[in-house]
Scaffold this active site. Structure first.
Site, PDB file in Angstrom:
ATOM      1  N   TYR A  42       0.850  -1.206   0.000  1.00 46.63           N
ATOM      2  CA  TYR A  42       0.000   0.000   0.000  1.00 46.63           C
ATOM      3  C   TYR A  42       0.884   1.253   0.000  1.00 46.63           C
ATOM      4  CZ  TYR A  42      -3.312  -3.553   1.672  1.00 46.63           C
ATOM      5  OH  TYR A  42      -4.067  -4.683   1.821  1.00 46.63           O
ATOM      6  N   SER A  47      -7.560   6.467   3.681  1.00 44.63           N
ATOM      7  CA  SER A  47      -8.381   7.314   4.527  1.00 44.63           C
ATOM      8  C   SER A  47      -8.496   6.821   5.962  1.00 44.63           C
ATOM      9  CB  SER A  47      -9.772   7.451   3.900  1.00 44.63           C
ATOM     10  OG  SER A  47     -10.667   8.120   4.736  1.00 44.63           O
ATOM     11  N   ASP A  49      -7.046   4.321   7.349  1.00 40.01           N
ATOM     12  CA  ASP A  49      -5.716   4.022   7.872  1.00 40.01           C
ATOM     13  C   ASP A  49      -5.114   5.258   8.529  1.00 40.01           C
ATOM     14  OD1 ASP A  49      -4.433   1.214   6.488  1.00 40.01           O
ATOM     15  OD2 ASP A  49      -6.183   2.079   5.504  1.00 40.01           O
ATOM     16  N   ASP A 187     -13.088  -5.227   2.784  1.00 38.09           N
ATOM     17  CA  ASP A 187     -13.299  -5.375   1.352  1.00 38.09           C
ATOM     18  C   ASP A 187     -13.897  -6.711   0.925  1.00 38.09           C
ATOM     19  OD1 ASP A 187     -11.558  -3.335   2.011  1.00 38.09           O
ATOM     20  OD2 ASP A 187     -10.204  -3.671   0.367  1.00 38.09           O
ATOM     21  N   TYR A 372      -8.384 -12.552   3.185  1.00 34.83           N
ATOM     22  CA  TYR A 372      -8.692 -11.156   3.451  1.00 34.83           C
ATOM     23  C   TYR A 372     -10.134 -10.932   3.891  1.00 34.83           C
ATOM     24  CZ  TYR A 372      -7.369  -6.284   2.210  1.00 34.83           C
ATOM     25  OH  TYR A 372      -7.036  -4.952   2.210  1.00 34.83           O
ATOM     26  N   GLU A 416      -0.469  -7.197   9.248  1.00 33.61           N
ATOM     27  CA  GLU A 416      -1.724  -6.587   8.793  1.00 33.61           C
ATOM     28  C   GLU A 416      -2.914  -7.255   9.472  1.00 33.61           C
ATOM     29  OE1 GLU A 416      -3.866  -5.572   4.487  1.00 33.61           O
ATOM     30  OE2 GLU A 416      -2.074  -6.847   4.571  1.00 33.61           O
TER      31      GLU A 416
END
Length: 449
Positions: A42, A47, A49, A187, A372, A416
């Site tokens: 990334y 935003s 984050d 997501d 994810y 993450e």
């Protein structure tokens, strides 16, 4: 990783090591005016984050935390939206997809006020920003007042909330809607599967996924889902990012997004008291949002909040961590709080190996511990649930999540996200919001959490 009951008490030495490690991640990921989520996967500014990162940065440098939010707000559109990505022009287009030449914000979004001198995405992410701004101010009020921080960000945050409550009240029930799976931040959640199934994917040859250069395919969204993400973004772009003109075949009310809007309205009330704003109006808006959240998204049978699909006006049955985040709302009815806590402690969300909160029901048909948002435990949602528990005075349960987050953040190399059943690190390492939120939980606040 040991179960919670076997978890040793943290020591001052361990906390110091973790603090230094978290600080190093944030220093290394600083890009001059903002912080990248990770140096590999990334490479731009995201935003929500940045909001979480600012919450941690405030303990290292109040000035830098303010700049983190100010740089994001400088990319705000004329209609009030805060875009989910602000692109670094020094990063080549091929380093990340969708890139600036895909979104074409400065041209496609000109009609709704996209900045002419900055390239951004055209969609949004959850509204954590006012909460972050208030916490950043509280970390160093004198420095904040000296720089006029709250006075400068307040009108922008008011415009941001106005956009969500006006242009994005697509269901007419007083809640903000999302129009793309990337907008709620989770997501690839199974919550979006049914709505996405209606979307014809973009031609696979029309784009190249850059995320697979840095992430294992088993951890990332499938090509089919990614093609649907691209199709939704293309159609929104071609409608000029105009919420009144776009068809929005994907439109849902998400409990996490609206819970954060409530928390941020209450933060705006606090900010308003410092800048001669209308605190009572923000408090009244938070109360109305809370009532709408319970009326539209609470499912007593499920024992948590569910997303509402506005295309057919039905609940999405998938049970995700988003349904627990409304604990942030202090005005929830007592019986709702009791049910949420019981759900959190039950088999669907009680990950005994880590004591973190999985992103999706451990017993659900789509659970995947590594893919994810389809099961892994994330540190930002754990932080939100921890804070929500403290909102209702449930400090013992919050302490357990805090201890688990701190232990797992350090052991995973500030990953993450992690496998909730084993604690194994997944996704990117040295991830900024993981480091930032660990740093926040290591630092006592001036008032109870």
């Amino acid at each position: 990783m040991t179960a919670l009951l076997d978890r040793p008490a943290r020591t001052a030495a361990a906390d110091l090591t973790l603090r230094r490690g978290a600080g190093r991640v944030l220093i290394d990921n600083w890009a001059g005016t903002s912080t990248v989520p990770s140096r590999t996967l990334y490479p731009h500014q995201w935003s929500w984050d940045s909001a979480f990162i600012a919450i941690g940065l405030r303990h290292l440098s109040a000035r830098r935390a303010q700049r983190e939010l100010e740089s994001l707000l400088a990319a705000q559109w004329g209609d009030g939206r805060i875009p989910h990505i602000v692109f670094n022009p020094a990063v080549p287009n091929g380093a990340y997809f969708p890139s600036p030449d895909f979104w074409r914000s400065s041209t496609a979004g000109a009609g709704v006020g996209a900045p002419a001198a900055l390239e951004t995405s055209g969609i949004v992410q959850p509204p954590v920003h006012a909460l972050a701004a208030w916490l950043v101010h509280r970390a160093h009020p004198a420095e904040s007042r000296r720089r006029g921080f709250l006075g400068r960000v307040y009108p922008r945050l008011v415009a941001w909330h106005r956009y969500l409550l006006d242009r994005r009240d697509l269901g007419g029930g007083g809640l903000a809607a999302v129009v793309h799976p990337w907008e709620p931040g989770m997501d690839n959640s199974p919550c979006w599967d049914g709505a996405l199934a209606r979307i014809a994917p973009a031609d696979r040859g029309s784009y190249r996924r850059a995320d697979l250069d840095h992430g294992h395919p088993a951890d990332r969204p499938t090509d089919l889902d990614y093609g649907r993400y691209v199709r939704l973004a293309v159609d929104y772009r071609d409608a000029g990012y105009d919420d009144r003109a776009a068809a929005h075949p994907f439109r849902l009310e998400d409990p996490c997004v609206n819970a954060l809007l409530i928390a941020s309205e209450l933060a705006l009330a606090e900010i308003a008291r410092c800048v001669d704003g209308d605190a009572a109006a923000h408090e009244a808006r938070a109360a109305r949002l809370t009532e709408a959240l319970v009326a539209r998204l609470w499912d007593a049978d499920a024992g948590l909040f569910l997303a509402r699909d506005l295309v057919d006006d039905t609940f999405v049955p998938a049970r995700s961590v988003a349904g627990l985040v409304p604990l942030l709302a202090p005005g929830l009815p007592g019986d709702v709080v009791e049910r949420l806590v019981a759900t959190l402690a039950g088999p669907s969300f009680r990950a005994t190996a880590t004591d973190l909160v999985p992103s999706y029901d451990l017993t659900g048909p789509a659970f995947d511990p590594t893919r994810y948002w389809r099961g892994p435990a994330w540190f930002n949602t754990a932080w939100l649930v921890e804070r929500g528990l403290r909102t209702h005075g449930l400090h013992a349960r919050a302490d357990r999540i805090r201890a688990a987050l701190l232990d797992t953040a350090g052991a995973s190399g500030f990953a993450e996200y992690v496998d909730p059943t084993t604690g194994a690190a997944r996704g990117a390492r040295s991830f900024s919001w993981t480091a930032a939120l660990a740093l926040d939980l290591l630092t006592p606040e001036e008032t109870p959490r």
